[in-house]
Design a protein around this motif. Sequence first.
Motif, PDB file in Angstrom:
ATOM      1  N   ASP A 103      44.235  47.026  34.422  1.00 14.97           N
ATOM      2  CA  ASP A 103      42.971  46.301  34.375  1.00 14.97           C
ATOM      3  C   ASP A 103      43.155  44.820  34.681  1.00 14.97           C
ATOM      4  OD1 ASP A 103      41.527  48.529  33.777  1.00 14.97           O
ATOM      5  OD2 ASP A 103      41.491  48.182  31.608  1.00 14.97           O
ATOM      6  N   ARG A 104      44.363  44.299  34.466  1.00 14.63           N
ATOM      7  CA  ARG A 104      44.541  42.850  34.580  1.00 14.63           C
ATOM      8  C   ARG A 104      45.779  42.427  35.356  1.00 14.63           C
ATOM      9  NH1 ARG A 104      47.815  40.567  30.882  1.00 14.63           N
ATOM     10  NH2 ARG A 104      46.535  38.688  30.755  1.00 14.63           N
ATOM     11  N   HIS A 105      46.796  43.292  35.492  1.00 14.67           N
ATOM     12  CA  HIS A 105      48.027  42.892  36.171  1.00 14.67           C
ATOM     13  C   HIS A 105      47.942  43.177  37.667  1.00 14.67           C
ATOM     14  CE1 HIS A 105      50.087  41.916  32.512  1.00 14.67           C
ATOM     15  NE2 HIS A 105      49.915  43.134  32.019  1.00 14.67           N
ATOM     16  N   SER A 106      48.476  42.267  38.469  1.00 12.89           N
ATOM     17  CA  SER A 106      48.518  42.447  39.914  1.00 12.89           C
ATOM     18  C   SER A 106      49.431  43.599  40.275  1.00 12.89           C
ATOM     19  CB  SER A 106      49.006  41.160  40.585  1.00 12.89           C
ATOM     20  OG  SER A 106      49.292  41.385  41.948  1.00 12.89           O
ATOM     21  N   ILE A 107      49.088  44.280  41.354  1.00 16.42           N
ATOM     22  CA  ILE A 107      49.928  45.372  41.827  1.00 16.42           C
ATOM     23  C   ILE A 107      51.296  44.855  42.244  1.00 16.42           C
ATOM     24  CG2 ILE A 107      49.089  45.187  44.206  1.00 16.42           C
ATOM     25  CD1 ILE A 107      50.190  48.364  42.305  1.00 16.42           C
ATOM     26  N   LEU A 108      51.376  43.572  42.621  1.00 13.17           N
ATOM     27  CA  LEU A 108      52.663  42.997  42.992  1.00 13.17           C
ATOM     28  C   LEU A 108      53.590  42.906  41.786  1.00 13.17           C
ATOM     29  CD1 LEU A 108      51.423  40.158  45.377  1.00 13.17           C
ATOM     30  CD2 LEU A 108      52.290  42.429  45.973  1.00 13.17           C
ATOM     31  N   ARG A 109      53.016  42.667  40.599  1.00  9.57           N
ATOM     32  CA  ARG A 109      53.840  42.635  39.396  1.00  9.57           C
ATOM     33  C   ARG A 109      54.267  44.041  38.982  1.00  9.57           C
ATOM     34  NH1 ARG A 109      52.318  40.529  33.255  1.00  9.57           N
ATOM     35  NH2 ARG A 109      54.377  40.999  32.371  1.00  9.57           N
TER      36      ARG A 109
ATOM     37  N   PHE B 153      43.128  55.731  48.355  1.00  7.59           N
ATOM     38  CA  PHE B 153      44.557  55.419  48.404  1.00  7.59           C
ATOM     39  C   PHE B 153      44.814  54.041  47.807  1.00  7.59           C
ATOM     40  CE2 PHE B 153      48.166  53.462  50.630  1.00  7.59           C
ATOM     41  CZ  PHE B 153      49.180  54.357  50.326  1.00  7.59           C
ATOM     42  N   PHE B 154      44.034  53.054  48.226  1.00  8.52           N
ATOM     43  CA  PHE B 154      44.193  51.698  47.680  1.00  8.52           C
ATOM     44  C   PHE B 154      43.662  51.612  46.244  1.00  8.52           C
ATOM     45  CE2 PHE B 154      44.222  50.795  52.301  1.00  8.52           C
ATOM     46  CZ  PHE B 154      45.401  50.070  52.366  1.00  8.52           C
ATOM     47  N   ASN B 155      42.628  52.374  45.965  1.00  3.70           N
ATOM     48  CA  ASN B 155      42.054  52.364  44.620  1.00  3.70           C
ATOM     49  C   ASN B 155      43.050  52.871  43.579  1.00  3.70           C
ATOM     50  OD1 ASN B 155      39.954  51.996  42.721  1.00  3.70           O
ATOM     51  ND2 ASN B 155      39.375  54.132  42.873  1.00  3.70           N
ATOM     52  N   ALA B 156      43.896  53.833  43.985  1.00  3.30           N
ATOM     53  CA  ALA B 156      44.901  54.360  43.060  1.00  3.30           C
ATOM     54  C   ALA B 156      45.840  53.260  42.584  1.00  3.30           C
ATOM     55  CB  ALA B 156      45.697  55.480  43.736  1.00  3.30           C
ATOM     56  N   PHE B 157      46.198  52.328  43.467  1.00  4.71           N
ATOM     57  CA  PHE B 157      47.026  51.195  43.057  1.00  4.71           C
ATOM     58  C   PHE B 157      46.233  50.215  42.204  1.00  4.71           C
ATOM     59  CE2 PHE B 157      48.956  52.655  47.064  1.00  4.71           C
ATOM     60  CZ  PHE B 157      50.247  52.910  46.617  1.00  4.71           C
ATOM     61  N   THR B 158      44.959  50.084  42.519  1.00  8.49           N
ATOM     62  CA  THR B 158      44.112  49.133  41.797  1.00  8.49           C
ATOM     63  C   THR B 158      43.957  49.509  40.333  1.00  8.49           C
ATOM     64  OG1 THR B 158      42.874  48.567  43.788  1.00  8.49           O
ATOM     65  CG2 THR B 158      41.775  48.189  41.684  1.00  8.49           C
ATOM     66  N   VAL B 159      43.682  50.783  40.066  1.00  6.27           N
ATOM     67  CA  VAL B 159      43.361  51.192  38.698  1.00  6.27           C
ATOM     68  C   VAL B 159      44.599  51.311  37.810  1.00  6.27           C
ATOM     69  CG1 VAL B 159      41.315  52.434  39.465  1.00  6.27           C
ATOM     70  CG2 VAL B 159      43.469  53.674  39.226  1.00  6.27           C
TER      71      VAL B 159
ATOM     72  N   GLY C 244      38.769  50.185  53.849  1.00  6.82           N
ATOM     73  CA  GLY C 244      39.323  50.873  52.685  1.00  6.82           C
ATOM     74  C   GLY C 244      40.136  49.966  51.785  1.00  6.82           C
ATOM     75  N   SER C 245      40.793  48.946  52.397  1.00  2.76           N
ATOM     76  CA  SER C 245      41.623  48.042  51.600  1.00  2.76           C
ATOM     77  C   SER C 245      40.801  46.994  50.854  1.00  2.76           C
ATOM     78  CB  SER C 245      42.642  47.350  52.503  1.00  2.76           C
ATOM     79  OG  SER C 245      41.987  46.544  53.464  1.00  2.76           O
ATOM     80  N   LEU C 246      39.498  46.913  51.146  1.00  4.10           N
ATOM     81  CA  LEU C 246      38.667  45.917  50.469  1.00  4.10           C
ATOM     82  C   LEU C 246      38.669  46.112  48.958  1.00  4.10           C
ATOM     83  CD1 LEU C 246      35.534  45.711  52.817  1.00  4.10           C
ATOM     84  CD2 LEU C 246      37.364  44.027  52.534  1.00  4.10           C
ATOM     85  N   VAL C 247      38.740  47.372  48.523  1.00  4.19           N
ATOM     86  CA  VAL C 247      38.687  47.650  47.091  1.00  4.19           C
ATOM     87  C   VAL C 247      39.902  47.035  46.391  1.00  4.19           C
ATOM     88  CG1 VAL C 247      39.853  49.890  47.279  1.00  4.19           C
ATOM     89  CG2 VAL C 247      38.317  49.461  45.384  1.00  4.19           C
ATOM     90  N   LEU C 248      41.071  47.095  47.054  1.00  2.00           N
ATOM     91  CA  LEU C 248      42.273  46.503  46.469  1.00  2.00           C
ATOM     92  C   LEU C 248      42.178  44.977  46.473  1.00  2.00           C
ATOM     93  CD1 LEU C 248      45.131  46.763  45.322  1.00  2.00           C
ATOM     94  CD2 LEU C 248      45.989  46.879  47.671  1.00  2.00           C
ATOM     95  N   GLY C 249      41.746  44.416  47.585  1.00  2.00           N
ATOM     96  CA  GLY C 249      41.643  42.961  47.668  1.00  2.00           C
ATOM     97  C   GLY C 249      40.640  42.396  46.684  1.00  2.00           C
ATOM     98  N   ALA C 250      39.473  43.054  46.593  1.00  2.00           N
ATOM     99  CA  ALA C 250      38.438  42.555  45.687  1.00  2.00           C
ATOM    100  C   ALA C 250      38.897  42.604  44.235  1.00  2.00           C
ATOM    101  CB  ALA C 250      37.156  43.367  45.871  1.00  2.00           C
ATOM    102  N   ASP C 251      39.589  43.675  43.886  1.00  2.00           N
ATOM    103  CA  ASP C 251      40.016  43.783  42.491  1.00  2.00           C
ATOM    104  C   ASP C 251      41.187  42.868  42.196  1.00  2.00           C
ATOM    105  OD1 ASP C 251      39.093  45.355  40.162  1.00  2.00           O
ATOM    106  OD2 ASP C 251      41.206  45.914  40.021  1.00  2.00           O
ATOM    107  N   GLU C 252      42.031  42.579  43.170  1.00  2.00           N
ATOM    108  CA  GLU C 252      43.096  41.593  42.947  1.00  2.00           C
ATOM    109  C   GLU C 252      42.494  40.223  42.665  1.00  2.00           C
ATOM    110  OE1 GLU C 252      46.818  41.725  43.118  1.00  2.00           O
ATOM    111  OE2 GLU C 252      46.078  43.659  42.416  1.00  2.00           O
ATOM    112  N   ILE C 253      41.421  39.884  43.358  1.00  2.00           N
ATOM    113  CA  ILE C 253      40.735  38.604  43.093  1.00  2.00           C
ATOM    114  C   ILE C 253      40.151  38.607  41.681  1.00  2.00           C
ATOM    115  CG2 ILE C 253      38.769  37.165  43.761  1.00  2.00           C
ATOM    116  CD1 ILE C 253      39.263  38.114  46.651  1.00  2.00           C
ATOM    117  N   ARG C 254      39.536  39.733  41.290  1.00  2.00           N
ATOM    118  CA  ARG C 254      38.967  39.825  39.933  1.00  2.00           C
ATOM    119  C   ARG C 254      40.056  39.667  38.874  1.00  2.00           C
ATOM    120  NH1 ARG C 254      38.877  43.080  35.830  1.00  2.00           N
ATOM    121  NH2 ARG C 254      40.281  44.539  36.916  1.00  2.00           N
ATOM    122  N   LYS C 255      41.189  40.315  39.080  1.00  2.00           N
ATOM    123  CA  LYS C 255      42.287  40.215  38.124  1.00  2.00           C
ATOM    124  C   LYS C 255      42.828  38.784  38.053  1.00  2.00           C
ATOM    125  CE  LYS C 255      43.825  45.007  38.819  1.00  2.00           C
ATOM    126  NZ  LYS C 255      44.882  45.873  39.407  1.00  2.00           N
ATOM    127  N   PHE C 256      42.931  38.131  39.199  1.00  2.00           N
ATOM    128  CA  PHE C 256      43.418  36.753  39.222  1.00  2.00           C
ATOM    129  C   PHE C 256      42.491  35.838  38.422  1.00  2.00           C
ATOM    130  CE2 PHE C 256      43.055  32.544  41.217  1.00  2.00           C
ATOM    131  CZ  PHE C 256      44.330  32.051  40.976  1.00  2.00           C
TER     132      PHE C 256
END
Length: 925
Positions: A848-854, A839-845, A904-916
């Motif tokens: 590749d570079r923009h935050s889900i907040l944007r 569920f969180f991964n769907a928002f992540t992918v 489950g939310s770790l995948v979203l948090g980790a990738d937001e850090i990578r994108k930042f």
Amino acid sequence: MTTAPSIPRAGERDVVAVQTAEPGAVFDVVGSSPRGLSSQEAVSRLAEHGRNELPRLAERSPVSRFLGQFTDLFAVVLLVASAFTLAAYLLGTPRDVGNLRLAIAILAVVLLNASIGFGQEYMAERTADAMRDMVPHQARVLRGGERVEVPAAELVVGDVVVLDAGDAVSADCRVVEAHDLAVNNVVLTGESDSVGRTADAVSGRVARLEARNLVWMGTTVAAGAGKAVVTGTGEHTEFGRIYRLTARTTPDRSPLQLQITHMARRVAAAAFALGVVLFAVRLPAGGPLVETFVFALGVMVACVPEGLPATLSVAMAIGVRRMARRQALVKKLVAVETLGSTTVICTDKTGTLTKAEMTVTRLWTAARTHRVTGVGYAPDGSVSDVDSAREVLRVAALCCDARVLPPKAGDGWRVLGDTTEAALLVAAAKAGLDVDAERRAAPRVGEFPFDSERKLMTTVHTHDGRTWAHVKGAPGELLARCTRIRTEQGDVALDDRTRAEVLAANDVMAGSALRVLAVAIREIRGARTGQAEAENDLTLLGLAGMLDPPRPEVVDAVASCRRAGIRVIMVTGDYALTAEAIAHRVGILAAPGRPRTVTGADLDGEIDDSALRDLLAGKGDVLFARVKPEHKMRVVAALKDLGEVVAVTGDGANDAPALKRADIGVAMGATGTDVAREAAVMVLLDDSFASIAAAVELGRSVYANIRKFLVYLFSHNIGELAPILVATFAGFPLVPINAMQVLAIDLGSDVLPALALGAEAPEPGVMDLPPRGRRERLFSWSLVRRFLFLGSIQAASATALFFWHLHTAGIPFDRFTAVNPVYREALTMTQATIVVSQFFNAFTVRSDRHSILRLGLLSNRKLVGAGLIGIAIMCAISYLPPLQAVFHTAPLSPVDWLLVVGCGSLVLGADEIRKFLLRRKEATT
């Protein structure tokens, strides 16, 4: 006229009688006249003999199409797994109902994918049919002496068809009037050279395909003009006979489809190999044979991305439909893929960058420069000093084939024919000329049609017992043929000083972005005068400057292409100064100073292919003007030799070679010829350059969406597979997730979100990135690295929660059984963690570079809904007793769910850090 009732059916005509008859006698054979059929007779024949259409080839039945969905490699793998699982159930003692459920569940997944694939194939066919309807083939015919445009499907025997260069011949016809007419019969004979046509009678001993007074359905008019009377339609044509003998051919698979097939083979091979290895590891440990075999099948199922075929089909279909809504009709799926990597666009000027709504705004004569007011095709406006301008407009108007049609049924003024000619007709009307009356007073008795070689058009007229040649064309070419100029004092010799004044006036108008035509006249001996005599020793009457304003949306589209790293090059047959003025206005020429302007004469002379490649490889702006079709072909070929991915626009029959040679041939749907549309892989309904830029953006988004759901699918496959591997090598006797749960995840949390990702809108900045490389592979290392990163986080979370929950029970591994409540809770937590992670991964992918907040959490509502459906299915599996029995699950406590959501939310948090970190790195470099 009254037609004899013995008129035979279309195509049953005596061809020998048709080709041996003199032009005037042909009409008697087909029951027609030089004025064509009356509208009533045409309707009657259409009702009696049917439409001028070829029969559709036999299509595969719906059952055959549906069964064809099961030939996909992933489907084959799953069907084999289902068969083996069913065999395990039948051979087991006692029989394990879980194996039966698993076999049925695997089969259900295959059936679901087949249904989605079948539905998308059906929708794609309907889209293709709609596209054909949106760009109908038209034919110009005489009905009761009036030239009208009718759908080619409504042609009937006896219709008199008007043929011009670039037209597709829509029925078998006998030529009754020919002016340098030549056709290309390659579809019938395989010979690509143009063959001249004549209206004269031909001996009956000449084979019908070699009769030079016949033209055939499916061929094209390569040059000249003429008229022909229809002798056969539909399946009763030569082309229809060949068509019936032609077997259906299998369309080529696009490079993307080939890459997916190659990837599927590798994934299937890896899944099989891993299943064999794990079977070999667990069997010696003392596990029952059947259970170990089913375990290995479960591993194979976990490796297979079941939703991939369906999501690939949906993403492609969505891309095609989105492009159609943006006025770009894609005829081949490969174009969707190629558009995303376009690096150069070679574009026409008139109609593509401009509106193709020509309006004469200025006239030049030896007496003065005249201002013409009013815009568009409505004859509202005036001409200054109309008396001295009337003759140049009269001669120009008589040298036109176009017609300006008055408003009808709410539409505005319309043009039938060339827009440049329409502008001259409107200007003549503004000067008070009655063009129809002038045509009656000076009837046309001959013509030499325009062609791109000499850039002139000549018509021959009789008036007051004298014969005159009216000539209009490119100022440079026409002025070279003039020896006199008309002044207020009469016709005087055209000396060097006067020639310089004419050219200066032409340059002033062209520098103001006006398209300029010169008009001349000459008295000749008679209608039989040859072209060379009629087009030399002319008297120049003046120049007409007309404005074709740039489309307002083109400026932003060109700027968007520049940001995207796409080079835009104007390749036009227009005058260099006019082309340069428009190119500056729309932003194609951005560098200061004059561009390097290359003309057709330059390409014929000093610039060979090597020099052309060097020129195009340079960094300065280049503009091509006054070029011929073969020059356009050379430009496209040179760019491709440099490794560019080239899109090229065209509207004429002579553009077909360049359209074929380009990676993406783009034809004009509104003003283009049938030949150009057939040669192209994309058709612009509105003829606008902005639609090309929009299609490139959508092409990039389609490719990006395919990569997104590949990352989504394969990352969760790692999340399913890793706990199984860890448990196997840690010596745990049971599986952390069973095959039924894997299928539930793949159905509930795979297919719907992946389909929603396929519908993802272009993300911000997609046109700010350079084109992807020609050699870039879909399954690239960057994609693998990304799903390994995301999949590893999911795998670690699911594995950790599974073993943590087992650890809290304080029971040794070898004491756990399948009915142990703690084991069933751990099994449920593994599945829930993967579902929530996805569920969180769907928002992540989504980027590749923009935050889900944007991007916005709710900007893709379908994705949110699909994810929530997956979680709802997971809750049902956890809490509903019937589903607990099927999936061996147990209810989870609120604390369990907090752990599941947190992990489950770790995948979203980790990738937001990578994108930042990635964005910060880009900002500092």
